[in-house]
Design a protein around this motif. Sequence first.
Motif, PDB file in Angstrom:
ATOM      1  N   UNK A 218     -12.581 -10.391 -16.241  1.00 23.08           N
ATOM      2  CA  UNK A 218     -11.377  -9.626 -15.913  1.00 23.08           C
ATOM      3  C   UNK A 218     -11.745  -8.360 -15.141  1.00 23.08           C
ATOM      4  N   UNK A 219     -11.051  -8.147 -14.031  1.00 28.15           N
ATOM      5  CA  UNK A 219     -11.292  -7.000 -13.157  1.00 28.15           C
ATOM      6  C   UNK A 219     -10.108  -6.043 -13.230  1.00 28.15           C
ATOM      7  N   UNK A 220     -10.414  -4.771 -13.320  1.00 23.50           N
ATOM      8  CA  UNK A 220      -9.390  -3.723 -13.351  1.00 23.50           C
ATOM      9  C   UNK A 220      -9.057  -3.324 -11.919  1.00 23.50           C
ATOM     10  N   UNK A 221      -7.849  -3.660 -11.480  1.00 23.35           N
ATOM     11  CA  UNK A 221      -7.445  -3.334 -10.107  1.00 23.35           C
ATOM     12  C   UNK A 221      -6.476  -2.160 -10.034  1.00 23.35           C
ATOM     13  N   UNK A 222      -6.105  -1.614 -11.219  1.00 21.26           N
ATOM     14  CA  UNK A 222      -5.091  -0.556 -11.169  1.00 21.26           C
ATOM     15  C   UNK A 222      -5.183   0.472 -12.290  1.00 21.26           C
ATOM     16  N   UNK A 223      -6.172   0.371 -13.165  1.00 21.05           N
ATOM     17  CA  UNK A 223      -6.272   1.309 -14.274  1.00 21.05           C
ATOM     18  C   UNK A 223      -5.179   1.142 -15.299  1.00 21.05           C
ATOM     19  N   UNK A 224      -4.483   0.019 -15.242  1.00 22.65           N
ATOM     20  CA  UNK A 224      -3.315  -0.181 -16.092  1.00 22.65           C
ATOM     21  C   UNK A 224      -3.683  -0.608 -17.508  1.00 22.65           C
ATOM     22  N   UNK A 225      -4.765  -1.420 -17.620  1.00 21.07           N
ATOM     23  CA  UNK A 225      -5.035  -1.978 -18.941  1.00 21.07           C
ATOM     24  C   UNK A 225      -6.521  -2.280 -19.060  1.00 21.07           C
ATOM     25  N   UNK A 226      -6.892  -3.531 -19.213  1.00 22.47           N
ATOM     26  CA  UNK A 226      -8.282  -3.905 -19.463  1.00 22.47           C
ATOM     27  C   UNK A 226      -8.995  -4.263 -18.158  1.00 22.47           C
ATOM     28  N   UNK A 227     -10.264  -4.639 -18.289  1.00 26.49           N
ATOM     29  CA  UNK A 227     -11.022  -5.106 -17.142  1.00 26.49           C
ATOM     30  C   UNK A 227     -12.087  -4.136 -16.681  1.00 26.49           C
ATOM     31  N   UNK A 228     -12.976  -4.637 -15.829  1.00 27.40           N
ATOM     32  CA  UNK A 228     -14.052  -3.841 -15.229  1.00 27.40           C
ATOM     33  C   UNK A 228     -13.688  -3.478 -13.804  1.00 27.40           C
ATOM     34  N   UNK A 229     -14.045  -2.287 -13.393  1.00 29.87           N
ATOM     35  CA  UNK A 229     -13.905  -1.951 -11.980  1.00 29.87           C
ATOM     36  C   UNK A 229     -14.862  -2.827 -11.177  1.00 29.87           C
ATOM     37  N   UNK A 230     -14.544  -3.157  -9.939  1.00 29.26           N
ATOM     38  CA  UNK A 230     -15.404  -4.063  -9.157  1.00 29.26           C
ATOM     39  C   UNK A 230     -16.840  -3.566  -9.012  1.00 29.26           C
ATOM     40  N   UNK A 231     -17.030  -2.243  -9.050  1.00 26.04           N
ATOM     41  CA  UNK A 231     -18.375  -1.696  -8.887  1.00 26.04           C
ATOM     42  C   UNK A 231     -19.042  -1.347 -10.215  1.00 26.04           C
ATOM     43  N   UNK A 232     -18.447  -1.793 -11.324  1.00 24.14           N
ATOM     44  CA  UNK A 232     -19.008  -1.479 -12.636  1.00 24.14           C
ATOM     45  C   UNK A 232     -20.416  -2.067 -12.768  1.00 24.14           C
TER      46      UNK A 232
ATOM     47  N   UNK B 289      -7.637 -10.757 -11.953  1.00 21.17           N
ATOM     48  CA  UNK B 289      -7.062  -9.429 -12.141  1.00 21.17           C
ATOM     49  C   UNK B 289      -5.544  -9.522 -12.174  1.00 21.17           C
ATOM     50  N   UNK B 290      -4.935  -8.504 -12.755  1.00 20.65           N
ATOM     51  CA  UNK B 290      -3.471  -8.434 -12.861  1.00 20.65           C
ATOM     52  C   UNK B 290      -3.059  -6.991 -12.675  1.00 20.65           C
ATOM     53  N   UNK B 291      -2.335  -6.704 -11.595  1.00 16.91           N
ATOM     54  CA  UNK B 291      -1.885  -5.333 -11.314  1.00 16.91           C
ATOM     55  C   UNK B 291      -0.568  -5.082 -12.018  1.00 16.91           C
TER      56      UNK B 291
END
Length: 379
Positions: A135-149, A171-173
């Motif tokens: 899971x990738x974080x595309x908006x800081x909304x919930x869970x996931x890793x930033x693409x550059x994590x 991802x889910x924005x």
Amino acid sequence: MTQPSIVTIRTPCLLLDEGKMQRNIDRMAERARSLGVGLRPHLKTCKSIEIADRVVTRRKGPATVSTLAEAEEFAASGFNDLLYAVGIAPQKLDRVTAIRASGCDLAIILDSLEQAEAVAAASRASDDPIPVLIEIDSDGHRAGLRPDDAQLVGIGKALDQGGAKLRGVMTHAGGSYDAAGADRHAEWAERERDAAVAAAERLREAGLPCPVVSVGSTPTAMGARDLTGVTELRAGVYVFQDLVMAGIGVCTLDEIAISVLATVIGARPDRGQVFVDAGWMALSRDRGTRNQDVDQGYGLVCRVDGRPFDDLIIAGANQEHGVIEVRPGSDALMPDLPIGTRVRILPNHACATAAQHAEYRVLDGGTSVVETWPRFGGW
């Protein structure tokens, strides 16, 4: 045999206009085709085999679910390409392996090394490489890793080299639900695409497989203009649509396919109120339009044929009582609604309102009920 009418059936109950629903389904399918990507519809909104058969192009899938109970129900009915799009808890992996053992290609998502190691261990124990999307974080909304994590590649290696199967990224924005208008939705869609594609490229550069790049929400799916690098769209609420989606310009009121049928049970003319037998147990407590330009209260009140009254909303909701009032600041007048009058209430959030009911009463486009379709819940 005479078809039952919504003038006579028990209330409150959940109505579904099948024609409107099918047009919504067709519209999203055409969006995916025009963008050159696959569509993995989210079945969390409908939780119904009959509806899933209309949403998914073929009984096998692909589709998305939000609970393992959904995965079990759909797998038992022959759906065999599912994504469980909620971060996995290690304690649930026995159910995942059981569903997979039944013949369903169930994939899961995660965003931590701890989860990845647990999934790898479960894969080895079951001799079944469990497919995983990071899971990738595309908006800081919930869970996931930033693409550059820094953890991204390590998690990928823990899966790919530990016995599981790294299938890709998703991802889910969710932040797109707070944006109004096609241009803003296009911006959010590009944020989704950028994040997912960047993460996929990092994994591939590290020598890891990433065949699936999955993005989506109803607003971004409808707003996307370029999905280069993406393989599939996920969306769910589009099947029914709701007042939140109407409020941000994704649909019109006339495209909302579900409503709650209620009966007038009393009035307080001195307070400008009419009471119906649909409270929050029938409508849900969702107030998703509260911060939009038009606050729809707990739902928008319509005539029995589905046409909205002018500025008439469910302003308050107790457990089994809905309170109808004219929207504050409006010049509209309270219509004549004698005791026994039937009204229909459009929902703020289709998923939440549908979850209050055990079945859909399916309409033929008018006021006759032509079928009853069961709906399931649980986790």
